[in-house]
Design an enzyme around this catalytic site. Structure first.
Site, mmCIF file in Angstrom:
data_model
loop_
_atom_site.group_PDB
_atom_site.id
_atom_site.type_symbol
_atom_site.label_atom_id
_atom_site.label_comp_id
_atom_site.label_asym_id
_atom_site.label_seq_id
_atom_site.Cartn_x
_atom_site.Cartn_y
_atom_site.Cartn_z
ATOM 1 N N LYS A 35 66.350 99.276 0.336
ATOM 2 C CA LYS A 35 65.955 99.458 1.725
ATOM 3 C C LYS A 35 65.972 100.942 2.051
ATOM 4 O O LYS A 35 66.978 101.618 1.884
ATOM 5 C CB LYS A 35 66.927 98.712 2.647
ATOM 6 C CG LYS A 35 66.487 98.745 4.103
ATOM 7 C CD LYS A 35 67.357 97.841 4.949
ATOM 8 C CE LYS A 35 68.582 98.532 5.473
ATOM 9 N NZ LYS A 35 68.360 99.404 6.622
ATOM 10 N N ASP A 62 62.660 99.881 6.473
ATOM 11 C CA ASP A 62 63.348 99.352 7.671
ATOM 12 C C ASP A 62 63.369 100.425 8.758
ATOM 13 O O ASP A 62 64.383 101.083 8.976
ATOM 14 C CB ASP A 62 64.764 98.914 7.281
ATOM 15 C CG ASP A 62 65.545 98.324 8.451
ATOM 16 O OD1 ASP A 62 64.904 97.766 9.375
ATOM 17 O OD2 ASP A 62 66.784 98.412 8.440
ATOM 18 N N LYS A 64 62.229 99.633 11.898
ATOM 19 C CA LYS A 64 62.380 98.879 13.159
ATOM 20 C C LYS A 64 61.483 99.411 14.265
ATOM 21 O O LYS A 64 61.953 99.841 15.332
ATOM 22 C CB LYS A 64 63.839 98.893 13.621
ATOM 23 C CG LYS A 64 64.813 98.289 12.616
ATOM 24 C CD LYS A 64 66.216 98.214 13.187
ATOM 25 C CE LYS A 64 67.218 97.636 12.211
ATOM 26 N NZ LYS A 64 67.521 98.519 11.066
ATOM 27 N N PHE A 65 60.186 99.359 14.018
ATOM 28 C CA PHE A 65 59.235 99.900 15.005
ATOM 29 C C PHE A 65 59.357 99.163 16.338
ATOM 30 O O PHE A 65 59.471 97.927 16.391
ATOM 31 C CB PHE A 65 57.803 99.784 14.492
ATOM 32 C CG PHE A 65 57.556 100.540 13.218
ATOM 33 C CD1 PHE A 65 57.902 101.883 13.108
ATOM 34 C CD2 PHE A 65 56.955 99.924 12.124
ATOM 35 C CE1 PHE A 65 57.664 102.588 11.928
ATOM 36 C CE2 PHE A 65 56.715 100.621 10.954
ATOM 37 C CZ PHE A 65 57.070 101.950 10.854
ATOM 38 N N ASP A 67 57.469 100.111 20.008
ATOM 39 C CA ASP A 67 56.692 101.095 20.784
ATOM 40 C C ASP A 67 55.531 100.349 21.426
ATOM 41 O O ASP A 67 55.488 99.107 21.381
ATOM 42 C CB ASP A 67 56.215 102.204 19.825
ATOM 43 C CG ASP A 67 56.065 103.559 20.517
ATOM 44 O OD1 ASP A 67 55.488 103.592 21.623
ATOM 45 O OD2 ASP A 67 56.504 104.565 19.944
ATOM 46 N N THR A 126 72.770 93.040 13.905
ATOM 47 C CA THR A 126 74.003 92.348 13.497
ATOM 48 C C THR A 126 75.247 93.099 13.982
ATOM 49 O O THR A 126 76.360 92.602 13.855
ATOM 50 C CB THR A 126 74.041 92.163 11.967
ATOM 51 O OG1 THR A 126 73.535 93.343 11.347
ATOM 52 C CG2 THR A 126 73.210 90.989 11.547
ATOM 53 N N ARG A 206 77.044 99.546 2.840
ATOM 54 C CA ARG A 206 78.346 100.180 2.587
ATOM 55 C C ARG A 206 79.222 99.519 1.533
ATOM 56 O O ARG A 206 79.862 100.242 0.747
ATOM 57 C CB ARG A 206 79.091 100.373 3.916
ATOM 58 C CG ARG A 206 78.486 101.521 4.712
ATOM 59 C CD ARG A 206 78.897 101.499 6.158
ATOM 60 N NE ARG A 206 78.262 100.396 6.871
ATOM 61 C CZ ARG A 206 78.417 100.164 8.177
ATOM 62 N NH1 ARG A 206 79.192 100.950 8.889
ATOM 63 N NH2 ARG A 206 77.786 99.159 8.747
#
Ligand code: C5P
Length: 223
Positions: A35, A62, A64-65, A67, A126, A206
């Site tokens: 990603k 990723d 995350k558009f 607009d 999340t 992570r």
């Protein structure tokens, strides 16, 4: 049923291309999907995608558009390339924006004569508390707009799978091995729980990136 190996997406949430390259090299053929998110893409742009693809990885873009519809149409068109297999838009952008998001990717894929990348809608982050109902409503909007699937937490995955059937892609971040730190994530679950709930892809950042031995962390996860 595909193996977990065919479902694991490692989030390259690091600050330099060198660090990202090191992760991809170390994980080798254990991981096929990476990603590229806003941190790496803002710093390096398409170079980040080319790096992962150059090492045999497929990229989940990723960004995350969210607009106006015309801008998102152009953005998903720009994101469409042979190296990107999936990208994200925010369902909160509304049905008009989501329809345009799907159209932009489809248009560019036709131009390039390649398979259209999946365009999936982020329902609720999340890291946010959320009820299942809100996420299901968002998934319905995504489906109605013609998106290929959604990003949701494991907690909602089962319900979404039941309602939308097997062809609707479910991507679940917020994956944590039992006992590991949640960080800023709120709606978390283990990889096993994600797969059992019907996730097609799990996104892990992570727990792998911060492990003293990332390859071992992947091995443990795959087991
Ligand atoms: O480090 P961690 O495993 O929490 O990383 C999860 C990744 O998934 C992050 O890159 C985050 O941006 C992304 N993500 C998320 N929740 C969503 C959509 C994407 O955590 N709803």
């Amino acid at each position: 049923m595909p193996e977990l190996k065919d479902r694991l997406i490692v989030a390259l949430d690091v600050d330099t291309l060198e660090k990202a390259e090191k992760i991809v090299s170390v994980l080798g053929n254990k991981v096929q999907f990476y990603k590229v998110g806003s941190q790496l893409f803002t710093a390096y742009g398409p170079k980040a995608i080319e790096m992962a693809a150059g090492k045999g990885g497929k990229v989940f873009l990723d960004l995350k558009f969210h607009d106006i519809p015309n801008t998102v149409y152009s953005a998903t068109a720009s994101g469409t390339s042979p190296n990107v297999f999936m990208m994200t838009v925010h369902v909160q952008g509304g049905i008009g924006m989501l329809k345009k998001a799907a159209e932009g990717a489809a248009m560019r894929a036709r131009e390039l004569n390649i398979k259209k990348p999946f365009v999936v809608g982020v329902t609720k982050l999340t890291s946010e508390e959320s009820g299942v109902k809100d996420v299901l409503d968002a998934a319905r909007t995504a489906k109605e707009a013609g998106l290929d699937g959604v990003v949701c937490s494991v907690l909602e995955a089962k319900k979404i799978r039941e309602e939308f059937g097997k062809d609707f892609i479910i991507v679940t971040p917020g994956i944590r091995p039992r006992g590991s730190s949640a960080g800023d994530q709120k709606r978390i679950a283990t990889a096993r729980e994600a797969i059992e709930a019907g996730a097609d892809y799990i996104v892990v950042g992570r727990p792998i990136l911060e492990a003293s031995d990332p390859l071992k962390a992947v091995d443990e996860l795959l087991q």
